[in-house]
Design a protein around this motif. Structure first.
Motif, mmCIF file in Angstrom:
data_model
loop_
_atom_site.group_PDB
_atom_site.id
_atom_site.type_symbol
_atom_site.label_atom_id
_atom_site.label_comp_id
_atom_site.label_asym_id
_atom_site.label_seq_id
_atom_site.Cartn_x
_atom_site.Cartn_y
_atom_site.Cartn_z
ATOM 1 N N LEU A 141 0.803 -1.229 0.000
ATOM 2 C CA LEU A 141 0.000 0.000 0.000
ATOM 3 C C LEU A 141 0.835 1.278 0.000
ATOM 4 C CD1 LEU A 141 -2.500 -1.028 2.837
ATOM 5 C CD2 LEU A 141 -2.909 -1.198 0.380
ATOM 6 N N ASP A 172 0.365 3.861 -2.617
ATOM 7 C CA ASP A 172 -1.015 4.209 -2.952
ATOM 8 C C ASP A 172 -1.415 5.459 -2.198
ATOM 9 O OD1 ASP A 172 -1.177 2.031 -4.559
ATOM 10 O OD2 ASP A 172 -2.304 0.797 -3.145
ATOM 11 N N ARG A 173 -1.986 6.414 -2.900
ATOM 12 C CA ARG A 173 -2.314 7.688 -2.259
ATOM 13 C C ARG A 173 -3.275 7.515 -1.089
ATOM 14 N NH1 ARG A 173 -6.278 10.674 -6.615
ATOM 15 N NH2 ARG A 173 -7.814 9.015 -6.798
ATOM 16 N N ASN A 190 -2.864 6.375 1.797
ATOM 17 C CA ASN A 190 -2.655 5.311 2.779
ATOM 18 C C ASN A 190 -1.673 5.782 3.834
ATOM 19 O OD1 ASN A 190 -4.164 2.827 2.228
ATOM 20 N ND2 ASN A 190 -3.170 2.945 0.238
ATOM 21 N N THR A 204 3.379 8.680 -3.094
ATOM 22 C CA THR A 204 2.597 8.464 -4.313
ATOM 23 C C THR A 204 3.145 9.305 -5.460
ATOM 24 O OG1 THR A 204 0.583 7.984 -3.065
ATOM 25 C CG2 THR A 204 0.300 8.643 -5.353
#
Length: 224
Positions: free
Chosen positions: A166, A169-170, A172, A190
């Motif tokens: 993750l 991933d933006r 998170n 990200t």
């Protein structure tokens, strides 16, 4: 998550503003030292808000394929070293040792200088967040002929297998054992991944919980 990131610095700014207004109403003298202290807090939180908003705007541009890189031939060794050394005082003030090492004195890479600097700052800043006092951050450069490897390694809390999936991933967040939120909006990592991808490169993380993390950038020499 994003609402929390916006709300926190705004709450701080509002509180400081209210405090100063109340002191003025009571005609209480504010010493220059105290005023400077309050201004420093406001500066930090204003910068935090501005950085988050800029990241949101840039993230939207990248996702809409409207983000333009300005690529020139740059000495990647000099670029990374200067960026890291600019952060040296900040890192050492936190009681963390910083080491920079390279196996090549210079290496020309076609890249957007500003955006590579941004990626390095994001990775080193992330390492600082997760490394305790007495820890170590190592930034290394390795020549891979038609590519260059840039590594940011820390002796911090490490990242679990689940969070490794993750991490880029933006929005998170990574949470340590004390449940203190340290991951921020997640936009820094990200956008770093997006920028390295726009350069035709790759970025990934190797990590072990309780041992530390190593973020690795593989950047091609020519990527027009």
């Amino acid at each position: 998550n994003l609402s929390h990131e916006l709300r926190t610095p705004l709450n701080v700014l509002t509180s400081i503003n209210q405090l100063i207004k109340n002191l003025c109403k009571k005609e209480v003298f504010i010493t220059p030292e105290k005023l400077s202290y309050y201004m420093d807090i406001m500066d930090r939180n204003t910068s935090r808000l501005l950085n988050l908003i800029n990241n949101l705007i840039d993230n939207s541009k990248i996702e809409n394929n409207s983000y333009v890189l300005t690529k020139k031939d740059e000495d990647i060794v000099y670029l990374v070293e200067e960026t890291v050394l600019d952060m040296k005082d900040y890192i050492e003030e936190k009681g963390i040792e910083l080491i920079f090492d390279t196996d090549v004195e210079e290496k020309t890479v076609r890249c957007d200088k500003t955006e590579i600097e941004r990626c390095i700052i994001n990775l080193v800043g992330n390492a600082v967040k997760f490394t305790s006092e007495g820890g170590l951050i190592e930034v290394t450069i390795k020549d891979l002929d038609d590519k260059v490897k840039i590594s940011v390694k820390d002796s911090g809390i490490g990242i679990s297998e689940e969070n490794k999936r993750l991490i880029f991933d933006r929005f998170n967040q990574v949470v340590d054992k004390s449940a203190e939120l340290k991951g921020g909006s997640g936009l820094g990592l990200t956008i770093s991944k997006q920028l390295i991808t726009l350069h035709g490169g790759d970025i990934y993380v190797e990590s072990e919980v309780g041992v530390g993390s190593e973020f690795i950038i593989i950047l091609p020499v020519n990527n027009d």
